[in-house]
Scaffold this active site. Structure first.
Site, PDB file in Angstrom:
ATOM      1  N   HIS A 130       0.873  -1.190   0.000  1.00 29.86           N
ATOM      2  CA  HIS A 130       0.000   0.000   0.000  1.00 29.86           C
ATOM      3  C   HIS A 130       0.901   1.229   0.000  1.00 29.86           C
ATOM      4  O   HIS A 130       1.732   1.373   0.913  1.00 29.86           O
ATOM      5  CB  HIS A 130      -0.888   0.012   1.245  1.00 29.86           C
ATOM      6  CG  HIS A 130      -1.727  -1.226   1.394  1.00 29.86           C
ATOM      7  ND1 HIS A 130      -3.058  -1.261   1.061  1.00 29.86           N
ATOM      8  CD2 HIS A 130      -1.412  -2.485   1.820  1.00 29.86           C
ATOM      9  CE1 HIS A 130      -3.544  -2.477   1.278  1.00 29.86           C
ATOM     10  NE2 HIS A 130      -2.561  -3.243   1.736  1.00 29.86           N
ATOM     11  N   GLU A 180      -7.238 -12.628   5.924  1.00 28.80           N
ATOM     12  CA  GLU A 180      -6.131 -12.126   6.751  1.00 28.80           C
ATOM     13  C   GLU A 180      -6.574 -12.326   8.202  1.00 28.80           C
ATOM     14  O   GLU A 180      -6.066 -13.189   8.904  1.00 28.80           O
ATOM     15  CB  GLU A 180      -5.880 -10.637   6.439  1.00 28.80           C
ATOM     16  CG  GLU A 180      -4.784  -9.990   7.293  1.00 28.80           C
ATOM     17  CD  GLU A 180      -4.638  -8.478   7.034  1.00 28.80           C
ATOM     18  OE1 GLU A 180      -5.544  -7.863   6.443  1.00 28.80           O
ATOM     19  OE2 GLU A 180      -3.610  -7.909   7.459  1.00 28.80           O
TER      20      GLU A 180
HETATM   21  N1  HPA Z   1      -4.958  -4.935   5.548  1.00 27.15           N
HETATM   22  C1  HPA Z   1      -6.129  -4.371   5.216  1.00 27.15           C
HETATM   23  N2  HPA Z   1      -6.216  -3.121   4.816  1.00 27.15           N
HETATM   24  C2  HPA Z   1      -5.107  -2.400   4.712  1.00 27.15           C
HETATM   25  C3  HPA Z   1      -3.884  -2.919   5.045  1.00 27.15           C
HETATM   26  C4  HPA Z   1      -3.804  -4.255   5.482  1.00 27.15           C
HETATM   27  O1  HPA Z   1      -2.733  -4.781   5.809  1.00 27.15           O
HETATM   28  N3  HPA Z   1      -2.970  -1.944   4.844  1.00 27.15           N
HETATM   29  C5  HPA Z   1      -3.634  -0.875   4.376  1.00 27.15           C
HETATM   30  N4  HPA Z   1      -4.943  -1.139   4.316  1.00 27.15           N
HETATM   31 ZN    ZN Z   2      -2.631  -5.156   2.519  1.00 29.15          ZN
END
Ligand code: HPA
Ligand code: ZN
Length: 338
Positions: free
Chosen positions: A25, A206
């Site tokens: 990102h 995640e």
């Molecule tokens: N996960 C989800 N959204 C995000 C992340 C991440 O690691 N980094 C920036 N936005």
């Molecule tokens: Zn990410």
């Protein structure tokens, strides 16, 4: 450091591998020192005493605790040149890490809601990409992400504004707080993006359940899954991902820093590879999670005893999983066979 770790690192230094970074990102590359520099340039007062005071807050318990600081820190990004400087600094560091092709996530909504127009955000990033290609020969593309914890209507507005900007984009992704914000909510936005030729990816699995990975595949048409490590909880899903060769962009240091795993050794990297999943290694938000791509690779070499052949297959996965042109992918693949 064990002998085998040192040996692998030495081989990698002698014969660098052509890695692509597919999960980073741009906002997550904002270093504490840069936050202070930008605040000064934009005449803003930060709620931190100094860089050390800010850096001390980079301790997270979960995704949301990280996102709170990540969004707060964006206040220093205002002008197009701020985005240009941010992206070029990252691309310079990525080049130093040996990265040859990058697919850079950008969160336009997080800037639009502070009054920064899409043109400034994407304009700055795309000019930095042009400059980095000229300077380093590295290629890079933009993937705009939908903030899944914001209303669906805001995602549609974001898509309209990025398309109207006329700035070349490669894809659409889905990020921000995962739990309670399932991919299926954004089915129509992704359909619309697809009709404009955008490639589709999504963060799933995640912190969220395997069910969100199914939705990313079946409702959003995702061609890659970002993170995805919780797929191992569902055998049928692992089979689907392996058979359809859907890449998973794994971010090892991120998973440790956000408490997805307690320590790197707990990351099921070996299991994922053994089950024929197309795994790639990425840095996610390197300014926040303690490492760029090279540091993520080094940590994995040490934790999992990866050898040069393992790294070669990870590099190959990253090329095959990328959205780079056929010619660029062929060029990078040819470096693997020499
Ligand atoms: N996960 C989800 N959204 C995000 C992340 C991440 O690691 N980094 C920036 N936005
Ligand atoms: Zn990410």
């Amino acid at each position: 450091m064990t002998d085998s770790t040192a040996e692998t690192l030495a081989s990698l230094r002698e014969q660098p591998l052509p890695f692509c970074e597919l999960h980073v990102h741009v906002e997550g590359t904002l270093q504490p020192a840069a936050i202070f520099d930008l605040a000064e340039r934009n005449q803003l007062t930060l709620p931190y005493r100094d860089v050390n005071d800010l850096a001390r807050r980079y301790e997270f318990t979960d995704l949301q605790s990280f996102l709170d600081l990540y969004y707060d820190n964006l206040s220093v990004l205002i002008e197009e040149r701020d985005y240009y400087d941010l992206a070029l600094r990252y691309l310079t560091r990525a080049h130093a890490a040996g990265v040859r092709h990058v697919e850079l996530f950008v969160d336009p909504q997080a800037h639009n809601m502070r009054g920064v127009p899409t043109g400034s955000v994407l304009g700055g990033v795309s000019k930095a990409i042009t400059q980095a290609t000229e300077l380093y020969g590295l290629t890079a593309e933009i993937i705009v992400c939908v903030l899944r914890d914001q209303p669906v209507a805001a995602a549609h507005r974001m898509l309209e504004s990025v398309l109207a900007s006329g700035i070349p984009l490669t894809g659409i992704g889905l990020d921000s707080a995962e739990i309670g914000n399932p991919p299926a909510l954004f089915k129509k936005v992704f359909e619309e993006a697809h009709s404009h030729g955008l490639r589709r990816v999504a963060h799933a699995g995640e912190e969220g359940p395997a069910e969100y990975i199914w939705q990313a595949l079946d409702d959003l048409g995702a061609e890659r899954i970002d993170h995805g490590i919780r797929c191992l909880e569902d055998d049928a899903l692992v089979t689907r991902l392996a058979v359809d060769r859907i890449p998973l962009t794994v971010c090892p240091l991120s998973n440790v820093r956000l408490g997805v795993v307690n320590e790197l050794g707990e990351l099921p990297l070996r299991q994922m590879l053994e089950r024929n999943l197309v795994v790639t290694i990425n840095s996610d938000d390197p300014a926040y999670f303690g490492g760029y791509l090279d540091e993520n690779l080094e940590a994995c070499i040490a934790a999992f005893g990866l050898n040069y052949t393992d790294l070669k297959s990870l590099a190959m996965n990253s090329i095959q999983a990328s959205f780079a042109s056929d010619a660029r992918r062929a060029e990078l693949m040819s470096e693997l066979s020499t």
